[in-house]
Scaffold this active site. Structure first.
Site, short mmCIF file in Angstrom:
data_model
loop_
_atom_site.label_atom_id
_atom_site.label_comp_id
_atom_site.label_asym_id
_atom_site.label_seq_id
_atom_site.Cartn_x
_atom_site.Cartn_y
_atom_site.Cartn_z
N ASP A 62 -12.50 -16.33 30.39
CA ASP A 62 -12.51 -17.30 29.41
C ASP A 62 -10.86 -17.72 29.14
OD1 ASP A 62 -13.26 -19.43 27.88
OD2 ASP A 62 -14.36 -18.01 26.40
N LYS A 64 -9.05 -20.39 29.17
CA LYS A 64 -8.99 -21.70 28.41
C LYS A 64 -7.27 -22.09 28.68
CE LYS A 64 -12.17 -21.34 24.85
NZ LYS A 64 -12.72 -19.99 24.67
N HIS A 66 -4.19 -24.41 29.47
CA HIS A 66 -4.03 -25.93 29.05
C HIS A 66 -2.34 -25.84 29.11
CE1 HIS A 66 -4.65 -29.47 26.02
NE2 HIS A 66 -3.77 -29.89 27.15
N PRO A 69 0.76 -29.09 34.84
CA PRO A 69 -0.06 -28.69 36.23
C PRO A 69 0.75 -27.53 37.07
CG PRO A 69 0.15 -31.07 35.97
CD PRO A 69 0.85 -30.41 34.80
N THR A 71 2.71 -24.93 35.99
CA THR A 71 2.25 -23.57 35.33
C THR A 71 0.76 -23.15 35.54
OG1 THR A 71 4.15 -23.97 33.77
CG2 THR A 71 2.16 -22.42 33.26
N ARG A 177 -28.01 -18.40 20.16
CA ARG A 177 -28.62 -17.36 19.24
C ARG A 177 -30.06 -16.82 19.50
NH1 ARG A 177 -23.98 -16.32 19.10
NH2 ARG A 177 -22.66 -16.24 17.66
N GLN A 186 -20.27 -20.45 14.71
CA GLN A 186 -20.83 -21.38 15.56
C GLN A 186 -21.77 -22.55 14.93
OE1 GLN A 186 -19.67 -21.50 18.55
NE2 GLN A 186 -19.70 -19.38 19.50
N GLY A 206 -22.15 -13.69 22.65
CA GLY A 206 -21.36 -12.56 22.09
C GLY A 206 -21.91 -11.61 21.43
#
Ligand code: C5P
Length: 227
Positions: A62, A64, A66, A69, A71, A177, A186, A206
């Site tokens: 995960d 993520k 951002h 491009p 890198t 859940r 959440q 998790g």
């Protein structure tokens, strides 16, 4: 229609101790579709922690990503080299960045002689209320147009995203859940069966599993609920 996974559960190994993650991984490996290495474990144990979890099961990093491009292309190559099954980038990074992630993943996997991982995009974090953000369905559609394999999407948006992107697109849904479990931070939570009925391919869970006295028992309970 893409074949739905036999084991649709992804367990988030959100712990800061690599030994604890390794122990959980060895207990859960045969029960789950994938194990997720996210920011907490990655920043405790780095790529070596990912490799340890890869030795037990299929791994979703995960990550993520951002960034620009170039890198993202290089970081994606380094993730793919680890032999993971899936990793993600932020859809908000735009089409050029998402395409760069795919190119990097292919380059990294080829250079290491491992299979190309699925590359998916994060739409909107499931701890955000969604106001003032681009619509998850439009972000998901952009990810699909860029050639990505799927998206991470909250339970509240699965139906719209499935309608916008069709069946041949992998939808990974966190914020799940089991009945009676604590929702933590959440905002949008769904029960496992509801999420699958709305079109989820993979469910990410998790804390209800890793904080339980009997993680394997909780996993089996979730899978029973899905049958
Ligand atoms: O403990 P819990 O089941 O809430 O964990 C959910 C996991 O899914 C966490 O690792 C979190 O980083 C991740 N996630 C999320 N929402 C997203 C993307 C990832 O909750 N949109």
């Amino acid at each position: 229609m893409i074949p739905r996974p036999d084991l649709p559960l992804i367990v988030a190994l959100d712990v800061s101790d690599v030994e604890v993650a390794d122990e959980l991984a060895s207990r859960l490996a045969l029960e789950v579709g994938m194990l997720k290495v996210g920011l907490e474990l990655f920043w405790a144990g780095g790529p070596e922690a990912v490799q340890r979890i890869v030795s037990h099961a299929s791994v979703f990093v995960d990550s993520k990503l951002h960034d620009i491009p170039n890198t993202v292309e290089r970081a994606s190559a380094n993730i793919a080299r680890l032999g993971v099954a899936m990793f993600n980038v932020h859809a908000l990074g735009g089409e050029a960045m998402m395409r760069a992630a795919l190119e990097g993943a292919k380059r990294g996997a080829d250079s290491a002689g491992v299979p190309m991982p699925l590359v998916i995009a994060v739409t909107v974090l499931s701890s955000q209320s969604g106001e003032d953000l681009a619509s998850p369905a439009s972000l998901a559609f952009e990810a699909k147009t860029s050639g990505l394999d799927g998206v991470v999407v909250s339970g509240a948006d699965v139906k719209d995203v499935r309608a916008a992107c069709g069946d041949a697109f992998c939808l990974v849904v966190p914020g799940i859940r089991p009945k009676g479990a604590n929702g933590h931070d959440q905002i949008r939570v769904l029960h496992p069966r509801e999420a699958v009925e709305l079109g989820a391919d993979y469910l990410v869970v998790g804390r209800p599993i890793i904080d339980a006295a009997d993680p394997v028992g909780v996993v089996r309970g979730i899978l029973r609920d899905l049958r």
